[in-house]
Design a protein around this motif. Structure first.
Motif, PDB file in Angstrom:
ATOM      1  N   UNK A  19       0.833  -1.207   0.000  1.00  0.00           N
ATOM      2  CA  UNK A  19       0.000   0.000   0.000  1.00  0.00           C
ATOM      3  C   UNK A  19       0.866   1.254   0.000  1.00  0.00           C
ATOM      4  N   UNK A  20       1.899   1.282   0.846  1.00  0.00           N
ATOM      5  CA  UNK A  20       2.759   2.455   0.923  1.00  0.00           C
ATOM      6  C   UNK A  20       3.388   2.761  -0.432  1.00  0.00           C
ATOM      7  N   UNK A  21       3.894   1.722  -1.106  1.00  0.00           N
ATOM      8  CA  UNK A  21       4.517   1.914  -2.419  1.00  0.00           C
ATOM      9  C   UNK A  21       3.496   2.414  -3.438  1.00  0.00           C
ATOM     10  N   UNK A  22       2.321   1.795  -3.436  1.00  0.00           N
ATOM     11  CA  UNK A  22       1.264   2.173  -4.383  1.00  0.00           C
ATOM     12  C   UNK A  22       0.815   3.622  -4.174  1.00  0.00           C
ATOM     13  N   UNK A  23       0.790   4.042  -2.910  1.00  0.00           N
ATOM     14  CA  UNK A  23       0.321   5.399  -2.592  1.00  0.00           C
ATOM     15  C   UNK A  23       1.437   6.437  -2.673  1.00  0.00           C
ATOM     16  N   UNK A  24       2.658   6.005  -2.979  1.00  0.00           N
ATOM     17  CA  UNK A  24       3.746   6.951  -3.168  1.00  0.00           C
ATOM     18  C   UNK A  24       4.498   7.351  -1.914  1.00  0.00           C
ATOM     19  N   UNK A  25       4.311   6.606  -0.835  1.00  0.00           N
ATOM     20  CA  UNK A  25       5.041   6.891   0.405  1.00  0.00           C
ATOM     21  C   UNK A  25       6.435   6.272   0.360  1.00  0.00           C
ATOM     22  N   UNK A  26       7.395   6.933   0.984  1.00  0.00           N
ATOM     23  CA  UNK A  26       8.729   6.375   1.195  1.00  0.00           C
ATOM     24  C   UNK A  26       8.685   5.675   2.543  1.00  0.00           C
ATOM     25  N   UNK A  27       8.721   4.341   2.549  1.00  0.00           N
ATOM     26  CA  UNK A  27       8.555   3.589   3.798  1.00  0.00           C
ATOM     27  C   UNK A  27       9.645   3.895   4.816  1.00  0.00           C
ATOM     28  N   UNK A  28      10.764   4.454   4.359  1.00  0.00           N
ATOM     29  CA  UNK A  28      11.842   4.818   5.293  1.00  0.00           C
ATOM     30  C   UNK A  28      11.517   6.085   6.059  1.00  0.00           C
ATOM     31  N   UNK A  29      10.549   6.872   5.578  1.00  0.00           N
ATOM     32  CA  UNK A  29      10.269   8.178   6.163  1.00  0.00           C
ATOM     33  C   UNK A  29       8.864   8.275   6.753  1.00  0.00           C
ATOM     34  N   UNK A  30       8.279   7.130   7.113  1.00  0.00           N
ATOM     35  CA  UNK A  30       6.944   7.149   7.709  1.00  0.00           C
ATOM     36  C   UNK A  30       6.905   6.261   8.959  1.00  0.00           C
ATOM     37  N   UNK A  31       5.917   6.528   9.766  1.00  0.00           N
ATOM     38  CA  UNK A  31       5.556   5.634  10.866  1.00  0.00           C
ATOM     39  C   UNK A  31       4.124   5.201  10.587  1.00  0.00           C
ATOM     40  N   UNK A  32       3.832   3.929  10.838  1.00  0.00           N
ATOM     41  CA  UNK A  32       2.505   3.386  10.546  1.00  0.00           C
ATOM     42  C   UNK A  32       1.909   2.801  11.818  1.00  0.00           C
ATOM     43  N   UNK A  33       0.661   3.164  12.067  1.00  0.00           N
ATOM     44  CA  UNK A  33      -0.094   2.619  13.189  1.00  0.00           C
ATOM     45  C   UNK A  33      -1.275   1.856  12.595  1.00  0.00           C
ATOM     46  N   UNK A  34      -1.448   0.606  13.024  1.00  0.00           N
ATOM     47  CA  UNK A  34      -2.572  -0.210  12.562  1.00  0.00           C
ATOM     48  C   UNK A  34      -3.393  -0.588  13.785  1.00  0.00           C
ATOM     49  N   UNK A  35      -4.649  -0.189  13.787  1.00  0.00           N
ATOM     50  CA  UNK A  35      -5.556  -0.487  14.897  1.00  0.00           C
ATOM     51  C   UNK A  35      -4.951  -0.089  16.239  1.00  0.00           C
ATOM     52  N   UNK A  36      -4.441   1.151  16.274  1.00  0.00           N
ATOM     53  CA  UNK A  36      -3.917   1.787  17.480  1.00  0.00           C
ATOM     54  C   UNK A  36      -2.620   1.189  18.007  1.00  0.00           C
ATOM     55  N   UNK A  37      -1.910   0.414  17.190  1.00  0.00           N
ATOM     56  CA  UNK A  37      -0.605  -0.140  17.585  1.00  0.00           C
ATOM     57  C   UNK A  37       0.425   0.245  16.521  1.00  0.00           C
ATOM     58  N   UNK A  38       1.552   0.795  16.976  1.00  0.00           N
ATOM     59  CA  UNK A  38       2.607   1.158  16.035  1.00  0.00           C
ATOM     60  C   UNK A  38       3.192  -0.120  15.450  1.00  0.00           C
ATOM     61  N   UNK A  39       3.311  -0.136  14.137  1.00  0.00           N
ATOM     62  CA  UNK A  39       3.801  -1.308  13.420  1.00  0.00           C
ATOM     63  C   UNK A  39       5.300  -1.168  13.171  1.00  0.00           C
TER      64      UNK A  39
END
Length: 66
Positions: A19-39
């Motif tokens: 998803x990150x790649x498809x949406x144009x995000x640089x995965x090295x420069x983001x933080x992702x939280x899924x269902x209130x837990x940092x991934x």
């Protein structure tokens, strides 16, 4: 549907990294939280998004004092 940053997105069945790649995000420069837990970044490729998941993506921005 997966809610990503408050918006419904058809991302169910995709890995977080896909998803990150498809949406144009640089995965090295983001933080992702899924269902209130940092991934942890090492889990981006094996974490599959499902209907009803709530995801928050925060981008790191450069800057500093003058």
């Amino acid at each position: 549907m997966v809610k990503i940053n408050g918006e419904p997105v058809a991302a169910a069945g995709k890995s977080v990294s896909a998803y990150l790649a498809e949406a144009g995000y640089d995965s090295r420069a983001v933080a992702v939280e899924v269902n209130e837990a940092i991934l942890p970044k090492v889990d981006y490729g094996q974490t599959i998004l499902a209907d009803g998941d709530v995801v928050e993506i925060v981008c790191f921005m450069g800057g500093g004092a003058r």
